[in-house]
Design a protein around this motif. Sequence first.
Motif, PDB file in Angstrom:
ATOM      1  N   TYR A  85       0.821  -0.942   0.147  1.00 22.98           N
ATOM      2  CA  TYR A  85       0.080  -0.191  -0.024  1.00 22.98           C
ATOM      3  C   TYR A  85       0.805   1.390  -0.048  1.00 22.98           C
ATOM      4  CZ  TYR A  85      -3.991   2.971   1.096  1.00 22.98           C
ATOM      5  OH  TYR A  85      -4.904   4.022   1.212  1.00 22.98           O
ATOM      6  N   ALA A  86       1.997   1.100   0.647  1.00 27.23           N
ATOM      7  CA  ALA A  86       2.784   2.323   0.683  1.00 27.23           C
ATOM      8  C   ALA A  86       3.290   2.614  -0.457  1.00 27.23           C
ATOM      9  CB  ALA A  86       4.035   1.991   1.815  1.00 27.23           C
ATOM     10  N   ARG A  87       3.701   1.555  -1.396  1.00 29.68           N
ATOM     11  CA  ARG A  87       4.321   1.806  -2.788  1.00 29.68           C
ATOM     12  C   ARG A  87       3.361   2.326  -3.728  1.00 29.68           C
ATOM     13  NH1 ARG A  87       8.801  -0.782  -4.456  1.00 29.68           N
ATOM     14  NH2 ARG A  87       7.972  -1.530  -6.332  1.00 29.68           N
ATOM     15  N   ALA A  88       2.036   1.783  -3.488  1.00 34.52           N
ATOM     16  CA  ALA A  88       1.135   2.342  -4.238  1.00 34.52           C
ATOM     17  C   ALA A  88       0.779   3.756  -3.856  1.00 34.52           C
ATOM     18  CB  ALA A  88      -0.405   1.633  -4.005  1.00 34.52           C
ATOM     19  N   LEU A  89       0.842   4.545  -2.703  1.00 37.43           N
ATOM     20  CA  LEU A  89       0.722   5.741  -2.447  1.00 37.43           C
ATOM     21  C   LEU A  89       1.852   6.511  -2.923  1.00 37.43           C
ATOM     22  CD1 LEU A  89      -0.279   5.736   1.397  1.00 37.43           C
ATOM     23  CD2 LEU A  89      -1.914   6.188  -0.499  1.00 37.43           C
ATOM     24  N   GLN A  90       3.008   5.920  -3.259  1.00 43.30           N
ATOM     25  CA  GLN A  90       4.195   6.603  -3.814  1.00 43.30           C
ATOM     26  C   GLN A  90       3.843   6.621  -5.385  1.00 43.30           C
ATOM     27  OE1 GLN A  90       7.949   5.090  -2.290  1.00 43.30           O
ATOM     28  NE2 GLN A  90       9.224   6.449  -3.890  1.00 43.30           N
ATOM     29  N   ALA A  91       3.204   5.620  -5.922  1.00 46.78           N
ATOM     30  CA  ALA A  91       3.304   5.544  -7.524  1.00 46.78           C
ATOM     31  C   ALA A  91       2.119   6.405  -8.155  1.00 46.78           C
ATOM     32  CB  ALA A  91       3.237   4.181  -7.746  1.00 46.78           C
ATOM     33  N   THR A  92       0.971   6.559  -7.099  1.00 45.96           N
ATOM     34  CA  THR A  92      -0.471   6.926  -7.724  1.00 45.96           C
ATOM     35  C   THR A  92      -1.005   8.029  -6.803  1.00 45.96           C
ATOM     36  OG1 THR A  92      -1.520   5.546  -6.526  1.00 45.96           O
ATOM     37  CG2 THR A  92      -0.713   4.866  -8.625  1.00 45.96           C
ATOM     38  N   ILE A  93      -1.947   8.904  -7.416  1.00 43.05           N
ATOM     39  CA  ILE A  93      -2.879   9.754  -6.653  1.00 43.05           C
ATOM     40  C   ILE A  93      -4.014   8.916  -6.002  1.00 43.05           C
ATOM     41  CG2 ILE A  93      -4.250  11.834  -6.759  1.00 43.05           C
ATOM     42  CD1 ILE A  93      -2.572  12.725  -8.813  1.00 43.05           C
ATOM     43  N   GLN A  94      -4.261   8.864  -4.706  1.00 43.21           N
ATOM     44  CA  GLN A  94      -5.518   8.175  -3.989  1.00 43.21           C
ATOM     45  C   GLN A  94      -6.677   8.854  -4.331  1.00 43.21           C
ATOM     46  OE1 GLN A  94      -5.175   7.557   0.225  1.00 43.21           O
ATOM     47  NE2 GLN A  94      -5.978   5.412  -0.186  1.00 43.21           N
TER      48      GLN A  94
END
Length: 204
Positions: free
Chosen positions: A43-52
């Motif tokens: 989830y941390a990596r997803a937050l770094q790669a995308t706008i939530q």
Amino acid sequence: AGVTHLKVKLLNRTIAPLGAPYVVMVEEGYKRPPALFLGDEEYARALQATIQVTVDVIAINRKKQLFYLAMRRTKPVAGLWWFGGRQNPGETPTEAAVRIVARETGLDLSQERLEFVTYIHHMCKDRQQEPQDMGCHMLAGTFVFEPSKKELSHIAGKLEKKEYDVRVALRTFDRFGLLEHGARPQALELYDKVFERLPEDVVW
């Protein structure tokens, strides 16, 4: 070459009088994906790669021009805040809002009671996942609704304990109260938009 016209279902929800309408377009054949849980590292990596994409919901009293806010315990936006959370794939913003309010307050709202205000980009300095100082970028569809006295009492007793300080429950704020208690600029901006305060009426 010929032009291919995709079959699309248009859901245009105009929720007056505040915001411009948002549009949900569903292509024929779209299937809502099954729920997927991400561990903290993923989830941390997803937050770094995308706008939530998130949804926020504010309880208000329009006649008295009040916001009802809770004390959020978790990052980002710890402190005075409203209800909110992630919008899942396949959900419309109002569907997400209804689900989030039910999860965080136990209140069963109808979509018709939600009034769309605006979308806000929140670029936050921190986040709950490590490394916390990495921060996150959220795009929040923001709604308001007007609870009854009975519903306010219900919310105060049912706040989600992991997310909010239940000792504080709900607190009532007019604009000066928001200023006095150091509310975030987003709260002041939304207050003025919701209650249609003109720039010459605003005190910062």
